[in-house]
Design a protein around this motif. Structure first.
Motif, PDB file in Angstrom:
ATOM      1  N   GLN A   1      17.826  26.097  61.745  1.00 53.93           N
ATOM      2  CA  GLN A   1      17.779  26.824  63.211  1.00 53.93           C
ATOM      3  C   GLN A   1      18.381  26.992  63.747  1.00 53.93           C
ATOM      4  OE1 GLN A   1      16.168  22.864  63.653  1.00 53.93           O
ATOM      5  NE2 GLN A   1      14.020  23.363  63.959  1.00 53.93           N
TER       6      GLN A   1
ATOM      7  N   GLN B   1       9.696   8.186  51.315  1.00 58.22           N
ATOM      8  CA  GLN B   1      10.772   9.210  51.603  1.00 58.22           C
ATOM      9  C   GLN B   1      11.027   8.174  53.207  1.00 58.22           C
ATOM     10  OE1 GLN B   1      12.287  10.849  50.516  1.00 58.22           O
ATOM     11  NE2 GLN B   1      11.223  12.378  50.097  1.00 58.22           N
ATOM     12  N   LEU B   2      12.469   9.330  53.918  1.00 57.93           N
ATOM     13  CA  LEU B   2      12.536   7.939  54.714  1.00 57.93           C
ATOM     14  C   LEU B   2      12.434   7.125  56.077  1.00 57.93           C
ATOM     15  CD1 LEU B   2      16.063   7.965  55.340  1.00 57.93           C
ATOM     16  CD2 LEU B   2      15.856   9.627  56.659  1.00 57.93           C
ATOM     17  N   HIS B   3      10.024   8.957  56.489  1.00 55.50           N
ATOM     18  CA  HIS B   3       9.859   7.828  57.449  1.00 55.50           C
ATOM     19  C   HIS B   3       8.309   7.367  56.900  1.00 55.50           C
ATOM     20  CE1 HIS B   3      12.702   9.395  59.838  1.00 55.50           C
ATOM     21  NE2 HIS B   3      12.856  10.621  59.337  1.00 55.50           N
TER      22      HIS B   3
ATOM     23  N   ILE C   1      17.884   8.047  61.955  1.00 52.23           N
ATOM     24  CA  ILE C   1      17.206   8.881  62.301  1.00 52.23           C
ATOM     25  C   ILE C   1      16.121   8.225  61.903  1.00 52.23           C
ATOM     26  CG2 ILE C   1      16.266  10.986  60.547  1.00 52.23           C
ATOM     27  CD1 ILE C   1      19.271  12.251  60.955  1.00 52.23           C
ATOM     28  N   ARG C   2      16.135   7.427  60.543  1.00 52.41           N
ATOM     29  CA  ARG C   2      15.347   6.869  59.598  1.00 52.41           C
ATOM     30  C   ARG C   2      14.394   5.385  61.097  1.00 52.41           C
ATOM     31  NH1 ARG C   2      14.452   1.671  57.145  1.00 52.41           N
ATOM     32  NH2 ARG C   2      12.797   1.636  55.896  1.00 52.41           N
TER      33      ARG C   2
ATOM     34  N   SER D   1      15.240  10.736  51.553  1.00 55.72           N
ATOM     35  CA  SER D   1      16.079   9.496  51.855  1.00 55.72           C
ATOM     36  C   SER D   1      16.890   9.659  50.595  1.00 55.72           C
ATOM     37  CB  SER D   1      14.972   8.519  51.018  1.00 55.72           C
ATOM     38  OG  SER D   1      13.881   8.726  49.490  1.00 55.72           O
ATOM     39  N   LEU D   2      17.188  10.636  50.035  1.00 57.42           N
ATOM     40  CA  LEU D   2      17.818  11.123  48.817  1.00 57.42           C
ATOM     41  C   LEU D   2      19.061  12.206  49.811  1.00 57.42           C
ATOM     42  CD1 LEU D   2      16.459  11.772  46.094  1.00 57.42           C
ATOM     43  CD2 LEU D   2      17.343   9.719  45.922  1.00 57.42           C
TER      44      LEU D   2
ATOM     45  N   VAL E   1       8.071   2.832  58.857  1.00 52.57           N
ATOM     46  CA  VAL E   1       9.506   2.365  59.033  1.00 52.57           C
ATOM     47  C   VAL E   1       9.107   0.349  59.188  1.00 52.57           C
ATOM     48  CG1 VAL E   1      11.909   1.785  59.488  1.00 52.57           C
ATOM     49  CG2 VAL E   1      10.780   4.267  58.657  1.00 52.57           C
TER      50      VAL E   1
ATOM     51  N   ASP F   1      27.982  13.011  53.917  1.00 53.14           N
ATOM     52  CA  ASP F   1      27.836  12.605  53.977  1.00 53.14           C
ATOM     53  C   ASP F   1      29.633  12.360  54.482  1.00 53.14           C
ATOM     54  OD1 ASP F   1      29.032   9.517  55.385  1.00 53.14           O
ATOM     55  OD2 ASP F   1      27.157   9.463  55.072  1.00 53.14           O
TER      56      ASP F   1
ATOM     57  N   GLY G   1      30.520   8.824  57.231  1.00 55.26           N
ATOM     58  CA  GLY G   1      29.702   8.305  58.238  1.00 55.26           C
ATOM     59  C   GLY G   1      28.701   9.618  59.231  1.00 55.26           C
TER      60      GLY G   1
ATOM     61  N   HIS H   1      24.536   4.100  60.772  1.00 58.27           N
ATOM     62  CA  HIS H   1      24.755   5.351  60.621  1.00 58.27           C
ATOM     63  C   HIS H   1      24.024   5.888  60.518  1.00 58.27           C
ATOM     64  CE1 HIS H   1      24.185   7.954  56.824  1.00 58.27           C
ATOM     65  NE2 HIS H   1      26.375   7.557  56.441  1.00 58.27           N
TER      66      HIS H   1
ATOM     67  N   GLU I   1      28.104  13.913  59.387  1.00 58.72           N
ATOM     68  CA  GLU I   1      27.756  14.644  58.268  1.00 58.72           C
ATOM     69  C   GLU I   1      28.620  15.901  57.995  1.00 58.72           C
ATOM     70  OE1 GLU I   1      22.500  15.133  59.890  1.00 58.72           O
ATOM     71  OE2 GLU I   1      24.253  14.398  61.817  1.00 58.72           O
TER      72      GLU I   1
ATOM     73  N   ARG J   1      21.843  16.354  57.493  1.00 62.24           N
ATOM     74  CA  ARG J   1      20.182  17.653  58.043  1.00 62.24           C
ATOM     75  C   ARG J   1      20.573  19.176  57.607  1.00 62.24           C
ATOM     76  NH1 ARG J   1      20.124  15.711  63.785  1.00 62.24           N
ATOM     77  NH2 ARG J   1      21.637  14.901  63.505  1.00 62.24           N
TER      78      ARG J   1
ATOM     79  N   MET K   1      18.008  15.472  55.783  1.00 59.70           N
ATOM     80  CA  MET K   1      18.455  14.015  55.963  1.00 59.70           C
ATOM     81  C   MET K   1      17.185  13.988  57.485  1.00 59.70           C
ATOM     82  SD  MET K   1      20.801  11.398  56.692  1.00 59.70           S
ATOM     83  CE  MET K   1      21.632  12.121  57.662  1.00 59.70           C
ATOM     84  N   ASP K   2      16.196  14.420  58.163  1.00 56.79           N
ATOM     85  CA  ASP K   2      15.229  14.606  58.819  1.00 56.79           C
ATOM     86  C   ASP K   2      14.483  13.957  58.348  1.00 56.79           C
ATOM     87  OD1 ASP K   2      15.685  15.633  61.256  1.00 56.79           O
ATOM     88  OD2 ASP K   2      16.753  17.418  60.318  1.00 56.79           O
ATOM     89  N   TYR K   3      13.708  14.321  56.209  1.00 58.68           N
ATOM     90  CA  TYR K   3      12.790  13.771  55.970  1.00 58.68           C
ATOM     91  C   TYR K   3      12.975  12.850  54.895  1.00 58.68           C
ATOM     92  CZ  TYR K   3       9.620  16.670  58.848  1.00 58.68           C
ATOM     93  OH  TYR K   3       9.339  17.762  60.012  1.00 58.68           O
TER      94      TYR K   3
ATOM     95  N   ILE L   1      17.698  21.864  58.307  1.00 56.94           N
ATOM     96  CA  ILE L   1      16.500  22.069  58.812  1.00 56.94           C
ATOM     97  C   ILE L   1      17.533  22.158  60.424  1.00 56.94           C
ATOM     98  CG2 ILE L   1      14.676  22.066  60.102  1.00 56.94           C
ATOM     99  CD1 ILE L   1      13.772  20.200  58.069  1.00 56.94           C
TER     100      ILE L   1
ATOM    101  N   PRO M   1      11.592  12.060  62.695  1.00 56.27           N
ATOM    102  CA  PRO M   1      13.414  13.214  62.116  1.00 56.27           C
ATOM    103  C   PRO M   1      13.280  13.762  64.021  1.00 56.27           C
ATOM    104  CG  PRO M   1      10.548  13.539  61.465  1.00 56.27           C
ATOM    105  CD  PRO M   1      10.445  12.372  62.303  1.00 56.27           C
ATOM    106  N   THR M   2      14.480  14.433  63.950  1.00 55.84           N
ATOM    107  CA  THR M   2      15.399  14.896  64.890  1.00 55.84           C
ATOM    108  C   THR M   2      14.717  16.269  65.728  1.00 55.84           C
ATOM    109  OG1 THR M   2      17.221  15.811  63.890  1.00 55.84           O
ATOM    110  CG2 THR M   2      17.473  13.702  64.355  1.00 55.84           C
TER     111      THR M   2
ATOM    112  N   GLY N   1       3.627   3.449  55.215  1.00 57.42           N
ATOM    113  CA  GLY N   1       4.875   4.190  54.586  1.00 57.42           C
ATOM    114  C   GLY N   1       5.962   3.381  55.873  1.00 57.42           C
TER     115      GLY N   1
ATOM    116  N   PRO O   1      11.429  25.059  62.151  1.00 54.10           N
ATOM    117  CA  PRO O   1      11.939  24.458  60.894  1.00 54.10           C
ATOM    118  C   PRO O   1      11.318  25.626  59.510  1.00 54.10           C
ATOM    119  CG  PRO O   1      10.300  22.693  61.645  1.00 54.10           C
ATOM    120  CD  PRO O   1      10.489  24.243  62.270  1.00 54.10           C
TER     121      PRO O   1
ATOM    122  N   ARG P   1      21.632   8.260  58.894  1.00 59.35           N
ATOM    123  CA  ARG P   1      20.929   8.246  58.242  1.00 59.35           C
ATOM    124  C   ARG P   1      19.920   7.897  58.688  1.00 59.35           C
ATOM    125  NH1 ARG P   1      18.423   5.220  54.114  1.00 59.35           N
ATOM    126  NH2 ARG P   1      17.464   6.173  52.230  1.00 59.35           N
TER     127      ARG P   1
END
Lengths: 558, 112
Positions: free
Chosen positions: A433, A48-50, B88-89, A422-423, B23, A476, A479, B83, A481, A427, A418-420, A429, B93-94, B21, A347, B85
């Motif tokens: 909130q 995933q993203l992170h 954040i990456r 990759s697709l 970054v 998006d 650029g 960007h 949200e 965001r 988009m906090d987690y 969550i 997570p925000t 994993g 969340p 995204r």
């Protein structure tokens, strides 16, 4: 609760051993990333993203306390002390390391759990009504059927490389709480005119970029014909589903392009060719499975509970919790308790390991050792004595799990966004909130009544926005949200897809817009407490459209 | 990222660590966990060099899923992903600032 037999146990243990070797070979360089990718996805491990993300299957959302404690232990030992319960009744860990994944799978296998088929183009975890075995309007508990499908579909060689992923949901109740109309196959357990129990089979529903309501392909399928009939559907899809375009590969597109009638004809033709008796389950095996889901040892109790009534009379917070989070049980003196994972400002769907352990303890002591994960991202304690609700509530308060908002405006479904993910394109969550904070006042929430807000952070619609009474889709836009709002979606008996209210808006405008939608509803609803969705169905979208316009500055008196 | 269309300049090369994993960013002599340590390609020649490293990384498969990412350089000289995204990456997570690189940086600040 289903218990693995020797065969189930062997399949899962073998898979862990295989994956351990595969991870080892990836780390020592003998497998390339390209070779390894499908192998890790087959075991629910995404990148995933992170970080990596591990998706654990919770078949039909049913867990016991031992399993919940193990999920908590995994969160502590291999993740960051929490997990995320999803709209597919699964749990996801957001921070596992690749080298730890085989050990995590081993720990899952120790409690008869796994990550098999939580990813990839195969039949995914089978979901079911979270009030299975509880609801009074149930023809039959859907879980033996779901378990049968789980066993049939697990590592099914013919259906391991489908055109695309495939999701099946089952409900046994008159009221659909499993969103069967928006699954690849939805199954409703029904009774025919002769009083026999069978299945209504619905095919081709789905969300994502092309949302569709499923079509009924069989009004009544005799119960013992299920597997052969499913096999016929899957075979038609496997052969004729599109493989040239990922976005048109789900069965809903095949049903849509062929037309329901032609699709049904193909399925029936295939079905006639199949050797049903060799494919259908032996009734003795079905009885063996069903025995695991036999009603637990309920005590004979009177209707109602003076103990609970008195406690609720003393404590308005408990009274509110009872009004909002309890669901009637078919057995006198019992209730099902919804534990909301939607604290104001939290969340949606997240639970800490301490909370998971608290839930396990409560379930063991007060709910005949059972828990359910709902597709609304909450937990259900299915079999609680009314007399013991005050104790359960006190324990939930202690664990920070006593939000009295089940089914209300702050009980929001949100994908990780988009906090987690990759697709994701936006965001989800933080939007949930902020909306929840706006409606934090419990009296206001109750005044508004049942209202499902569902938020997805991209077109793939994991947050089910199409079937939200209010749906929010994050995109998006150059650029930035940007969020599209839909109204009028519904996942239940009268399944419908939401309609877009107007152009997308920025993140910071969303809470205002939602508030104005709710205010408009309160002005329009009939005095008899007409629900939000009924009001939208009656008046249409037009009265709500002005909410997307910027607020007019106050006009000077003429 | 659309095939055939390279990220705009200036850019950095990023990927995910195979084992955990995390970054990571190409830092010249190796891969670093913080964007502030990333090497920047400011012109076409450097970008072409990064593309070659990207291809090598893909072939090697470690770190995984490499790609080029546009950044801007703010007034203090810090790199900022172009960007949201990518912002954040590169931070985490925000909604959980206790997790991801942002938390690591926070801890470093505390310890210094």
């Amino acid at each position: 609760m289903y218990r693995y037999d020797e065969f189930d146990e062997r399949v899962v243990r073998q898979r862990v051993a295989q994956f351990r070797e595969q991870v080892g070979r990836r780390i020592d360089g003998s497998l390339t990333e390209e070779e390894f990718l499908p192998l890790r996805l087959m075991n629910g491990l995404y990148l995933q993203l992170h970080a990596y993300m591990l998706r654990v299957a919770i078949p039909y959302g049913t867990l016991d306390s031992r399993q919940m404690r193990q999920l908590a232990l995994i969160a502590d030992r291999y993740d960051r002390g929490y997990g995320h319960f999803t709209t597919r009744q699964n749990i996801q860990y957001n921070w596992p390391r690749l080298r730890d994944a085989p050990d995590i799978l081993e720990m899952l296998a120790d409690v008869q759990m796994h990550c098999i088929q939580t990813s990839g183009n195969c039949i995914r975890n089978v979901t079911a009504d979270h009030f299975a075995g509880v609801a009074a309007d149930e023809v039959e508990d859907p879980r033996p059927t779901a378990e049968l499908i789980r066993q049939w579909s697990t590592l099914h060689p013919e259906f391991s490389f489908l055109p695309r992923k495939f999701k099946i949901a089952v409900t046994g109740s008159a009221e659909d709480r499993a969103a069967v109309a928006v699954h690849d196959i939805g199954i409703r357990i029904v009774r025919n005119a002769a009083g026999e129990v069978g299945y209504r089979i619905i095919v081709g529903g789905g969300l994502g970029r092309t949302p569709m309501i499923g079509k009924t392909v069989r009004e009544f399928l005799p119960k013992d014909e299920l597997l052969a009939y499913l096999e016929a559907i899957m075979r038609v899809y496997n052969l004729e589903g599109r493989r040239d375009n990922k976005f048109k590969a789900r069965v809903k597109i095949l049903v849509h392009e062929l037309g329901a009638e032609a699709f049904i004809a193909r399925v029936e033709e295939e079905y006639a060719r199949l050797d049903g008796p060799s494919l259908n389950v032996d009734p003795a095996e079905l009885a063996r499975i069903a025995a695991y889901f036999a009603p637990p040892a309920f005590e004979a109790l009177p209707e109602g509970s003076a103990v609970l009534d008195q406690a609720a009379a003393r404590d308005p917070d408990l009274a509110r919790f009872v009004r909002v989070n309890l669901y009637p049980h078919k057995m006198p003196g019992y209730t099902a308790v919804t534990v909301s994972l939607k604290p104001i400002g939290g969340p949606p769907g997240d639970a800490t390991s301490d909370q998971m352990r608290a839930l396990a303890d409560i379930a063991e002591r007060f709910s005949l050792d059972e828990l359910r994960v709902t597709h609304i991202q909450n937990i259900v304690l299915p079999h609680v004595k009314l007399d013991e609700v005050p104790q359960v509530w006190a324990a939930l308060v202690e664990a920070g799990l006593a939000s009295a908002n089940a089914g209300l405006v702050t009980d929001i479904i949100a994908c990780p966004g988009m906090d987690y993910c990759s697709l994701a394109t936006a965001r989800s969550i933080p939007i949930a909130q902020e909306i929840a904070k706006r409606f934090a006042d419990p009296d206001r929430q109750q005044l508004v009544g049942p209202l499902g807000i569902k938020i997805s952070g991209c077109i793939n619609a994991c947050g089910h926005h199409h079937v939200g009474h209010i749906g929010i889709l994050g995109l998006d836009k150059a650029g930035i949200e940007n969020y599209q709002i839909t109204l009028g979606g519904d996942p239940g008996n009268e399944a419908s897809l939401g309609e877009r209210l107007g152009p997308g808006i920025d993140a910071e405008q969303v809470p205002d817009a939602i508030e104005r939608i709710v205010d408009t509803y309160l002005e329009l609803r009939h005095a008899d407490g007409e629900s939000f969705i009924d009001t939208v169905r009656r008046v249409g979208l037009d009265p709500f459209k002005p909410v997307l316009q910027p607020k007019e500055p106050a006009r000077a008196a003429a | 990222m659309a095939a055939g269309k390279r990220a705009a300049l200036p850019l950095v090369l990023t990927a995910s660590d195979l084992l955990d994993g995390d970054v990571v960013f190409y830092a010249g002599a190796g891969w670093a966990r913080g964007l502030d340590e990333a090497a920047v390609a400011a012109d076409e020649a450097q970008a072409a060099q990064f593309e070659a490293i990207l291809a090598e990384t893909e072939a090697k498969g470690d770190p995984v899923a490499p790609y080029l990412m546009t950044v801007r350089i703010d007034a203090d000289g810090a790199l900022v992903p172009g960007h949201v995204r990518e912002r954040i990456r590169s931070r985490g997570p925000t909604i959980r600032t206790d997790l991801g690189p942002q938390a690591r940086q926070e801890r470093q600040h505390v310890s210094v």
